[in-house]
Write a protein that holds these residues in place. Structure first.
Motif, short mmCIF file in Angstrom:
data_model
loop_
_atom_site.label_atom_id
_atom_site.label_comp_id
_atom_site.label_asym_id
_atom_site.label_seq_id
_atom_site.Cartn_x
_atom_site.Cartn_y
_atom_site.Cartn_z
N GLY A 190 -39.70 -73.01 18.60
CA GLY A 190 -39.44 -72.52 18.85
C GLY A 190 -39.86 -71.25 19.87
N SER A 191 -40.99 -71.93 19.82
CA SER A 191 -42.13 -70.93 20.64
C SER A 191 -42.93 -71.57 22.10
CB SER A 191 -43.03 -70.41 20.04
OG SER A 191 -43.16 -69.17 18.57
N LEU A 192 -42.88 -70.61 22.75
CA LEU A 192 -43.74 -70.72 23.72
C LEU A 192 -45.66 -71.07 23.52
CD1 LEU A 192 -42.80 -69.40 26.77
CD2 LEU A 192 -42.59 -71.91 26.28
N HIS A 193 -45.89 -72.12 24.21
CA HIS A 193 -47.59 -72.56 23.90
C HIS A 193 -48.32 -73.51 25.39
CE1 HIS A 193 -47.02 -72.01 19.29
NE2 HIS A 193 -45.65 -72.38 19.45
N GLY A 194 -49.18 -72.46 25.52
CA GLY A 194 -50.16 -73.26 26.32
C GLY A 194 -50.66 -74.32 25.91
N ALA A 195 -51.03 -75.78 27.21
CA ALA A 195 -51.66 -76.59 27.43
C ALA A 195 -52.11 -76.45 28.20
CB ALA A 195 -50.34 -77.77 26.46
N VAL A 218 -41.46 -55.52 30.52
CA VAL A 218 -41.70 -57.48 29.61
C VAL A 218 -41.42 -57.38 28.31
CG1 VAL A 218 -41.32 -60.20 30.36
CG2 VAL A 218 -41.33 -57.41 32.37
N ALA A 219 -42.97 -57.67 27.72
CA ALA A 219 -43.08 -57.86 26.48
C ALA A 219 -42.76 -56.62 25.73
CB ALA A 219 -44.99 -57.78 26.76
N GLY A 220 -42.58 -55.59 25.76
CA GLY A 220 -41.32 -54.66 24.92
C GLY A 220 -39.85 -54.94 24.50
N GLY A 221 -39.60 -55.64 25.71
CA GLY A 221 -38.19 -55.79 25.92
C GLY A 221 -38.00 -57.52 25.09
N LEU A 222 -39.27 -58.60 25.56
CA LEU A 222 -39.06 -59.56 24.88
C LEU A 222 -39.51 -59.32 22.84
CD1 LEU A 222 -40.96 -61.91 26.91
CD2 LEU A 222 -38.80 -61.90 26.81
N LEU A 223 -39.95 -58.37 22.26
CA LEU A 223 -40.42 -58.21 21.08
C LEU A 223 -38.70 -57.77 20.78
CD1 LEU A 223 -44.28 -57.41 21.74
CD2 LEU A 223 -42.86 -58.99 20.46
N VAL A 224 -38.43 -56.03 21.47
CA VAL A 224 -37.25 -56.02 21.35
C VAL A 224 -35.70 -56.98 20.97
CG1 VAL A 224 -35.41 -54.39 21.69
CG2 VAL A 224 -37.68 -53.73 21.87
N GLY A 225 -35.80 -58.06 22.01
CA GLY A 225 -35.07 -58.45 21.71
C GLY A 225 -34.93 -59.93 20.33
N ARG A 261 -47.36 -63.18 23.28
CA ARG A 261 -48.60 -63.52 23.06
C ARG A 261 -49.36 -64.68 23.59
NH1 ARG A 261 -53.07 -66.22 21.89
NH2 ARG A 261 -51.50 -68.02 20.80
N THR A 262 -48.89 -66.09 24.54
CA THR A 262 -48.87 -66.27 25.38
C THR A 262 -49.09 -66.35 26.68
OG1 THR A 262 -48.73 -68.57 22.92
CG2 THR A 262 -48.81 -69.37 26.25
N LEU A 263 -47.99 -66.18 26.78
CA LEU A 263 -47.21 -64.66 27.91
C LEU A 263 -48.44 -63.73 28.54
CD1 LEU A 263 -43.79 -64.98 28.34
CD2 LEU A 263 -44.95 -66.33 29.17
N LEU A 264 -48.80 -63.15 27.97
CA LEU A 264 -49.31 -61.86 28.03
C LEU A 264 -51.14 -62.41 28.14
CD1 LEU A 264 -48.44 -58.76 25.42
CD2 LEU A 264 -48.12 -59.18 28.08
N LYS A 265 -51.62 -63.60 27.46
CA LYS A 265 -52.46 -64.41 27.85
C LYS A 265 -53.00 -65.07 29.25
CE LYS A 265 -56.33 -67.19 26.05
NZ LYS A 265 -55.84 -68.32 25.33
N ALA A 318 -37.70 -62.10 20.32
CA ALA A 318 -38.53 -63.45 21.25
C ALA A 318 -40.06 -63.47 19.94
CB ALA A 318 -38.87 -62.35 22.45
N GLU A 319 -40.21 -64.85 19.71
CA GLU A 319 -41.35 -65.29 18.92
C GLU A 319 -43.11 -64.51 18.80
OE1 GLU A 319 -41.47 -66.74 15.79
OE2 GLU A 319 -39.54 -66.92 15.70
N PRO A 320 -43.78 -63.21 18.56
CA PRO A 320 -44.49 -63.01 18.96
C PRO A 320 -45.48 -63.71 19.64
CG PRO A 320 -44.00 -62.18 16.72
CD PRO A 320 -43.50 -63.42 16.92
N GLU A 321 -45.71 -65.22 19.21
CA GLU A 321 -46.29 -66.42 19.68
C GLU A 321 -46.29 -66.48 21.05
OE1 GLU A 321 -50.27 -68.66 20.45
OE2 GLU A 321 -49.06 -67.59 18.78
N THR A 322 -45.01 -66.43 21.28
CA THR A 322 -44.74 -66.29 22.66
C THR A 322 -44.81 -65.37 23.90
OG1 THR A 322 -42.54 -67.95 22.65
CG2 THR A 322 -42.12 -66.32 24.28
#
Length: 402
Positions: A53-58, A127-134, A142-146, A136-140
């Protein structure tokens, strides 16, 4: 379509005629190549997969190490620092000749670098604030912000070296090269602390930066000097990979014990020397190619928005990935794990889509790269539907000032 070609030809002729005769167009071409190398490299070796359920970088380089030569083509940061040192040294000398103070000169240069950064940071904070409020998984998040923020280290190093141009421009590249070698010997050979490697973030990129400054003062006027850089750098890189234990990839690979780029190693710096030698060798042919108005116009306009392209290319890729999730979580080359040749083929097919998304970002945010005085209606229309506007030729003198 014919009208579009006519408008583009007219704009290209305007750009060509407005370019000062003394301008070395090969410098702008090298910068454009370096920026496009970074963009395409990130798009090819960065993947986002959905797990639990989370986005991860690969990275395909982790699953397919035989792809390491791809990083030799698209890791072009040394060329950017070479051009940066050349332009910064020339610009500082010209500013002094005009009586411009150091503060005014560095403020103008760093302003062009960091104005676009504020827009990226602001948008992604929202965007990050909106995702967290909505939910979204914190890992997702974190991956996007990185992915968005990690490239900013490059701007910080480049800005620091630019600001230090009067102090470092006359340093021989051999001194920072010796520092890099010493740090690696201590770190890898003598069991030194890992943190000592971060000294190479400054020393490693100072090598091509000082080469560029030396170039601005007349060095590398003979081909054999550039050939020596190319041959010596390539031979040293091969020796370090084959017998020194350095990884073959010139970018970081998830899970690898050592990264050549984060922080830079002696292998990355040696590879950069080879790149700089090659760049200096192709100056002549590049300058001749840039005499073609339509080719030069593309390079000039890319340089006017170089930071916008650099800062928003990861956002473009992530936007396409997010939209794709609305249709499927397993679109080949977009959401699937990068572990086969089929993934590579599929990813190549996505590149034009990423480029289209980047064009949208460019249209929306390129204004932040322009000085306020240039944010006026002095523009040239190159298409009618949709109407796409690009900076007017009055800003051509600003091409390459960073």
């Amino acid at each position: 379509m014919r009208e579009l070609r006519t408008r583009w030809s007219a704009l290209a002729d305007r750009v060509d005629s407005a370019t000062p005769a003394h301008r070395d167009r090969s410098v702008d071409a090298l910068r454009a190549f370096a920026i496009l190398g970074v963009v395409l490299g990130h798009w090819l070796v960065t993947a986002l997969t959905v797990t639990d359920g989370s986005l991860h970088g690969a990275s395909p380089l982790a699953a397919m190490p035989w792809l390491a030569p791809v990083s030799w083509v698209f890791q072009t940061l040394a060329v950017f620092f070479l051009v940066g040192g050349h332009v910064a040294d020339q610009g500082h000398a010209a500013a002094r000749a005009r009586g411009v103070s150091y503060g005014a000169w560095v403020g103008q240069r760093l302003g062009r670098l960091f104005r676009p950064v504020a827009a990226v940071l602001t948008l992604w904070a929202v965007v990050a604030g909106g995702l967290l409020v909505g939910g979204a998984e914190p890992e997702t998040v974190r991956t996007l912000l990185k992915l968005v923020w990690s490239p900013l280290w490059f701007l910080l190093v480049f800005a620091a070296l630019t600001a230090a141009t009067p102090l470092v421009a006359r340093i021989s590249p051999l001194w920072p090269l010796a520092v890099v070698a010493g740090v690696d010997v201590w770190r890898f050979g003598l069991g030194g602390p890992e943190w000592i490697g971060w000294v190479n973030v400054a020393a490693g990129w100072l090598v091509p930066f000082t080469l560029g400054a030396a170039w601005s003062r007349g060095a590398f006027s003979r081909r054999r000097q550039s050939l020596f850089l190319l041959a010596g750098g390539a031979a040293a890189t091969a020796a370090l990979i084959l017998w020194g234990g350095y990884p073959a990839s010139m970018v970081g690979v998830p899970g690898a014990a050592v990264s050549n780029l984060n922080p830079p190693t002696l292998a990355a710096v040696a590879f950069g020397l080879a790149q700089c030698g090659l760049a200096l060798l192709v100056r002549g042919p590049l300058a001749r190619v840039m005499e073609r108005p339509r080719t030069w116009a593309k390079v000039a306009l890319l340089n006017l928005s170089a930071m916008t392209v650099f800062l928003w290319h990861q956002t473009a890729m992530m936007s396409v990935t997010a939209v794709g999730l609305l249709f499927s979580t397993e679109l080949p080359g977009l959401h699937t794990a990068p572990g086969s040749a089929g993934w590579i083929v599929a990813r190549l097919l996505w590149l034009p889509v990423f480029a289209a998304a980047l064009t949208v970002c460019w249209s929306a945010f390129r204004v932040h790269e322009q000085p306020r005085a240039a944010r006026t209606p002095r523009t040239a229309v190159i298409s009618a539907a949709p109407r796409v506007r690009v900076p007017g030729t009055a800003r051509l003198e600003e091409v390459g000032r960073v």
